[in-house]
Design an enzyme around this catalytic site. Structure first.
Site, PDB file in Angstrom:
ATOM      1  CB  CYS A   1      -0.926   0.019   1.215  1.00  0.00           C
ATOM      2  SG  CYS A   1      -1.785   1.601   1.379  1.00  0.00           S
TER       3      CYS A   1
ATOM      4  CB  CYS B   1       0.857   1.407   4.357  1.00  0.00           C
ATOM      5  SG  CYS B   1      -0.800   0.985   4.955  1.00  0.00           S
TER       6      CYS B   1
ATOM      7  CG  ASP C   1      -2.371  14.887  -4.546  1.00  0.00           C
ATOM      8  OD1 ASP C   1      -3.323  14.220  -4.103  1.00  0.00           O
ATOM      9  OD2 ASP C   1      -1.855  14.689  -5.672  1.00  0.00           O
TER      10      ASP C   1
ATOM     11  CG  ASN D   1     -12.149  11.062  -5.234  1.00  0.00           C
ATOM     12  OD1 ASN D   1     -13.139  11.788  -5.338  1.00  0.00           O
ATOM     13  ND2 ASN D   1     -10.947  11.450  -5.616  1.00  0.00           N
TER      14      ASN D   1
ATOM     15  N   GLY E   1     -13.471   7.944  -8.639  1.00  0.00           N
ATOM     16  CA  GLY E   1     -12.145   8.517  -8.833  1.00  0.00           C
ATOM     17  C   GLY E   1     -11.098   8.068  -7.844  1.00  0.00           C
TER      18      GLY E   1
ATOM     19  CG  HIS F   1      -6.748   9.355   0.094  1.00  0.00           C
ATOM     20  ND1 HIS F   1      -6.915   8.049  -0.310  1.00  0.00           N
ATOM     21  CD2 HIS F   1      -6.980  10.117  -1.005  1.00  0.00           C
ATOM     22  CE1 HIS F   1      -7.231   8.022  -1.598  1.00  0.00           C
ATOM     23  NE2 HIS F   1      -7.285   9.267  -2.042  1.00  0.00           N
TER      24      HIS F   1
ATOM     25  CG  HIS G   1      -8.183  14.451  -2.490  1.00  0.00           C
ATOM     26  ND1 HIS G   1      -7.140  14.446  -3.391  1.00  0.00           N
ATOM     27  CD2 HIS G   1      -8.742  13.217  -2.567  1.00  0.00           C
ATOM     28  CE1 HIS G   1      -7.078  13.262  -3.991  1.00  0.00           C
ATOM     29  NE2 HIS G   1      -8.038  12.496  -3.506  1.00  0.00           N
TER      30      HIS G   1
HETATM   31  P1  DGP Z   1      -7.532   9.332  -5.243  1.00  0.00           P
HETATM   32  O1  DGP Z   1      -7.448   9.322  -6.732  1.00  0.00           O
HETATM   33  O2  DGP Z   1      -8.740  10.071  -4.697  1.00  0.00           O
HETATM   34  O3  DGP Z   1      -7.393   7.945  -4.667  1.00  0.00           O
HETATM   35  O4  DGP Z   1      -6.298  10.187  -4.752  1.00  0.00           O
HETATM   36  C1  DGP Z   1      -5.001   9.699  -4.713  1.00  0.00           C
HETATM   37  C2  DGP Z   1      -4.096  10.897  -4.728  1.00  0.00           C
HETATM   38  O5  DGP Z   1      -2.834  10.475  -4.268  1.00  0.00           O
HETATM   39  C3  DGP Z   1      -3.873  11.522  -6.104  1.00  0.00           C
HETATM   40  O6  DGP Z   1      -4.324  12.884  -6.065  1.00  0.00           O
HETATM   41  C4  DGP Z   1      -2.380  11.478  -6.317  1.00  0.00           C
HETATM   42  C5  DGP Z   1      -1.835  11.192  -4.947  1.00  0.00           C
HETATM   43  N1  DGP Z   1      -0.672  10.346  -4.939  1.00  0.00           N
HETATM   44  C6  DGP Z   1      -0.549   9.104  -5.485  1.00  0.00           C
HETATM   45  N2  DGP Z   1       0.672   8.615  -5.256  1.00  0.00           N
HETATM   46  C7  DGP Z   1       1.337   9.557  -4.536  1.00  0.00           C
HETATM   47  C8  DGP Z   1       2.661   9.618  -3.987  1.00  0.00           C
HETATM   48  O7  DGP Z   1       3.483   8.707  -4.103  1.00  0.00           O
HETATM   49  N3  DGP Z   1       2.983  10.773  -3.305  1.00  0.00           N
HETATM   50  C9  DGP Z   1       2.096  11.800  -3.148  1.00  0.00           C
HETATM   51  N4  DGP Z   1       2.514  12.878  -2.467  1.00  0.00           N
HETATM   52  N5  DGP Z   1       0.846  11.767  -3.637  1.00  0.00           N
HETATM   53  C10 DGP Z   1       0.479  10.652  -4.328  1.00  0.00           C
END
Ligand code: DGP
Length: 112
Positions: free
Chosen positions: A4, A7, A30, A85, A91, A98, A100
């Site tokens: 994950c 995690c 993000d 989401n 999405g 998490h 946003h």
């Molecule tokens: P969602 O699509 O709602 O599951 O959002 C996942 C978010 O996580 C997306 O906006 C991009 C972010 N994300 C994915 N991988 C990483 C990462 O390795 N580092 C960071 N900082 N954000 C990440």
């Protein structure tokens, strides 16, 4: 949880830009910002999505919203959007709970 990504971010096995941390949650910026300020607040406990929440998580979810308000005040925002989401069609791409937090621009409604 093994494999994950969030995690691993919470455990600092993958680097991230921190915003806030305590024993229950970690907040970090993000990777793919959708607003001038866009950070994520994750539970340290692995919960796959909001669909898995029960009354047992009430204190955790309340704490997350209190943390978001605290961070927003510290960053000087009195207007922001919180998005969770839940499920692929909505999405969700990372299956670790998490929230946003988006701020710094006007938001449209309804969201796409
Ligand atoms: P969602 O699509 O709602 O599951 O959002 C996942 C978010 O996580 C997306 O906006 C991009 C972010 N994300 C994915 N991988 C990483 C990462 O390795 N580092 C960071 N900082 N954000 C990440």
């Amino acid at each position: 949880m093994e494999d994950c990504i969030f995690c691993k971010i919470a455990a600092k096995e993958i680097p991230s830009r921190p915003v806030y941390e305590d024993e229950l949650v970690y907040a970090f910026y993000d990777l793919d910002p959708q607003a001038p300020t866009h950070f994520l607040v994750i539970s340290k406990q692995h919960i796959a999505s909001a669909l898995d929440l029960t009354d047992e998580h009430a204190a955790l979810v309340g704490h997350i919203y209190a943390v978001i308000a605290q961070i927003a005040r510290q960053l000087g925002f009195d207007s922001y959007r919180v998005v969770t989401n839940c499920g692929e069609s909505a999405g969700q791409s990372v299956f670790h709970l998490h929230f946003h937090v988006l701020a710094g621009r006007d938001m449209a409604w309804p969201p796409g």
